[in-house]
Design an enzyme around this catalytic site. Structure first.
Site, PDB file in Angstrom:
ATOM      1  N   ARG A  82       0.838  -1.204   0.000  1.00  0.00           N
ATOM      2  CA  ARG A  82       0.000   0.000   0.000  1.00  0.00           C
ATOM      3  C   ARG A  82       0.876   1.258   0.000  1.00  0.00           C
ATOM      4  NH1 ARG A  82      -4.619  -0.034   4.464  1.00  0.00           N
ATOM      5  NH2 ARG A  82      -2.861   0.590   5.772  1.00  0.00           N
ATOM      6  N   LYS A 184      -2.800   6.322   1.335  1.00  0.00           N
ATOM      7  CA  LYS A 184      -2.647   6.789   2.711  1.00  0.00           C
ATOM      8  C   LYS A 184      -1.756   8.030   2.727  1.00  0.00           C
ATOM      9  CE  LYS A 184      -2.934   4.402   7.092  1.00  0.00           C
ATOM     10  NZ  LYS A 184      -4.383   4.379   7.301  1.00  0.00           N
ATOM     11  N   GLU A 220     -16.629   5.948   3.789  1.00  0.00           N
ATOM     12  CA  GLU A 220     -15.977   5.466   5.017  1.00  0.00           C
ATOM     13  C   GLU A 220     -15.917   6.594   6.036  1.00  0.00           C
ATOM     14  OE1 GLU A 220     -11.733   4.682   4.984  1.00  0.00           O
ATOM     15  OE2 GLU A 220     -11.481   5.659   3.067  1.00  0.00           O
TER      16      GLU A 220
HETATM   17  C1  LIG Z   1      -5.492   3.521   7.553  1.00  0.00           C
HETATM   18  C2  LIG Z   1      -6.900   3.770   7.158  1.00  0.00           C
HETATM   19  C3  LIG Z   1      -7.910   2.795   7.311  1.00  0.00           C
HETATM   20  C4  LIG Z   1      -7.679   1.477   8.002  1.00  0.00           C
HETATM   21  O1  LIG Z   1      -6.792   0.638   7.335  1.00  0.00           O
HETATM   22  P1  LIG Z   1      -6.121  -0.600   8.074  1.00  0.00           P
HETATM   23  O2  LIG Z   1      -5.155  -1.124   7.067  1.00  0.00           O
HETATM   24  O3  LIG Z   1      -7.193  -1.586   8.369  1.00  0.00           O
HETATM   25  O4  LIG Z   1      -5.490  -0.097   9.317  1.00  0.00           O
HETATM   26  C5  LIG Z   1      -9.172   3.105   6.850  1.00  0.00           C
HETATM   27  N1  LIG Z   1      -9.466   4.295   6.303  1.00  0.00           N
HETATM   28  C6  LIG Z   1      -8.527   5.261   6.144  1.00  0.00           C
HETATM   29  C7  LIG Z   1      -8.915   6.551   5.522  1.00  0.00           C
HETATM   30  C8  LIG Z   1      -7.221   5.030   6.560  1.00  0.00           C
HETATM   31  O5  LIG Z   1      -6.308   5.990   6.408  1.00  0.00           O
END
Ligand SMILES: *Cc1c(COP(=O)(O)O)cnc(C)c1O
Length: 341
Positions: A82, A184, A220
């Site tokens: 990622r 991210k 989300e």
């Molecule tokens: C990091 C993140 C998540 C959760 O991801 P995980 O890999 O399960 O920790 C969900 N939504 C956003 C916007 C994120 O930045």
């Protein structure tokens, strides 16, 4: 190895400096050999790309002690992949995922005294990140970067028991179609700070963001993906190109299907459909799943049948199964558990 004298059960989620971090610098078009350092402060030029144009991305995962005393992490290869994807979208040099995993392992091993013991509920949170360290004033990618992995011990997420969340549908947007919602990037968080502070001021725990183009579909929250359980026990999660692909959510969907024999679906979920669900949860590394008890759509309260005191039955089963896999109580699918020592 002697553990640090920390009251693990009392830890919250805030930065506590540990002894070692991993640093690698990208200079003159190549990644220099990285290594561990005790230096927690970063000195960069005032014109560094991260300071001026927010060229940065990060990852988050945990190390913890299993029931039989091993230190492990959960699927770090997916975090590495990622971060590669984030770097490409942000015009940053890719730090190869294999080296990412090595850096994570090395950093955790060096800070083993901070990995909380089994049963404490606490974990060692691992924060890999990358930022533009080279100066830029014209708008363009920087030419120097730093990759860094540091750790901080964090407390049990459900300290004092599970409390289902009350969330609101936000009028702010998190991510544009074809934007950066699926990576991210630090900038996704900078622009969500106002929305979350406002939500807290209004008495809500979190924001539910809708698709920015039509405000008709569920996306989300600021830092966690949704899963819903239908009244006939299907586990569904929103499909959209602007959702961050949560590793926890992807793992939970696998567990639902392969361990619990439930039907699963990744599909568009409309705002109107929210009244139909039996359970709702937020998934991410921090909590695994945090149950949602109530969703407020501009004054209209949608109360999930699972209620405001406990996890719903399917959410609970998902939670117990995934944490069982993580803690070594249940057999993990191949490659999910990375041994540290
Ligand atoms: C990091 C993140 C998540 C959760 O991801 P995980 O890999 O399960 O920790 C969900 N939504 C956003 C916007 C994120 O930045």
């Amino acid at each position: 190895m002697e553990k640090k004298n920390i009251d693990w059960g009392e830890l919250g989620f805030s930065y506590i400096q540990t002894d070692w971090r991993y640093v690698a610098n990208y200079v003159n078009g190549v990644w220099e050999e990285g290594g561990l350092t005790a230096e927690a402060d970063v000195v960069i030029n005032e014109c560094a790309g991260v300071l001026q144009y927010s060229q940065s991305c990060f990852e988050g995962l945990k190390a913890y002690t299993t029931e039989d005393g091993r230190i492990v992490t959960f699927r770090p290869d997916l975090n590495g992949q990622r971060m590669e994807d984030s770097c490409k979208r942000l015009e940053m040099p890719v730090y190869p995922k294999e080296k990412f995993v090595e850096a994570v392992i090395e950093t955790v091993r060096a800070n083993a005294a901070y990995v909380p013991p089994f049963g404490s509920g606490a974990t060692l949170y691992i924060r890999p990140c990358m930022f533009a360290s080279g100066p830029v004033i014209g708008v363009k990618p920087a030419d120097a970067f730093q990759f860094r992995v540091f750790t901080t011990p964090v407390g049990p997420y459900f300290k004092g028991g599970v409390k289902p969340l009350t969330i609101r549908i936000s009028d702010f947007d998190r991510a544009a179609p074809n934007g950066t919602g699926h990576i991210k990037a630090g900038l996704n968080y900078a622009m969500s700070l106002h929305a979350i502070v406002d939500a807290h001021n209004q008495g809500y725990d979190e924001n539910m963001y809708l698709d920015a183009a039509t405000h008709t579909k569920v996306e989300e929250t600021g830092g966690a993906n949704f899963i819903f359980v239908t009244k006939d026990n299907q586990v569904v999660t929103p499909k959209s190109g602007s959702i961050l692909p949560s590793i926890t959510r992807r793992s939970l969907m696998y567990v639902a299907k392969e361990y619990l024999g439930l039907e699963t679906q990744e599909r568009e979920i409309s705002r109107e459909e929210l009244t139909e669900f039996a359970e709702c949860g937020l998934c991410g590394t921090a909590a695994v799943i945090s149950p949602v008890g109530k969703i407020v759509d501009h004054g209209r309260e949608i109360c999930l049948p699972s209620g405001m005191t406990d996890m719903g039955p399917v959410t609970k089963k998902l939670y117990d199964t995934l944490t069982g896999i993580q803690m070594g109580r249940l057999e993990a699918p191949a490659g999910w558990i990375q041994e540290i020592g």
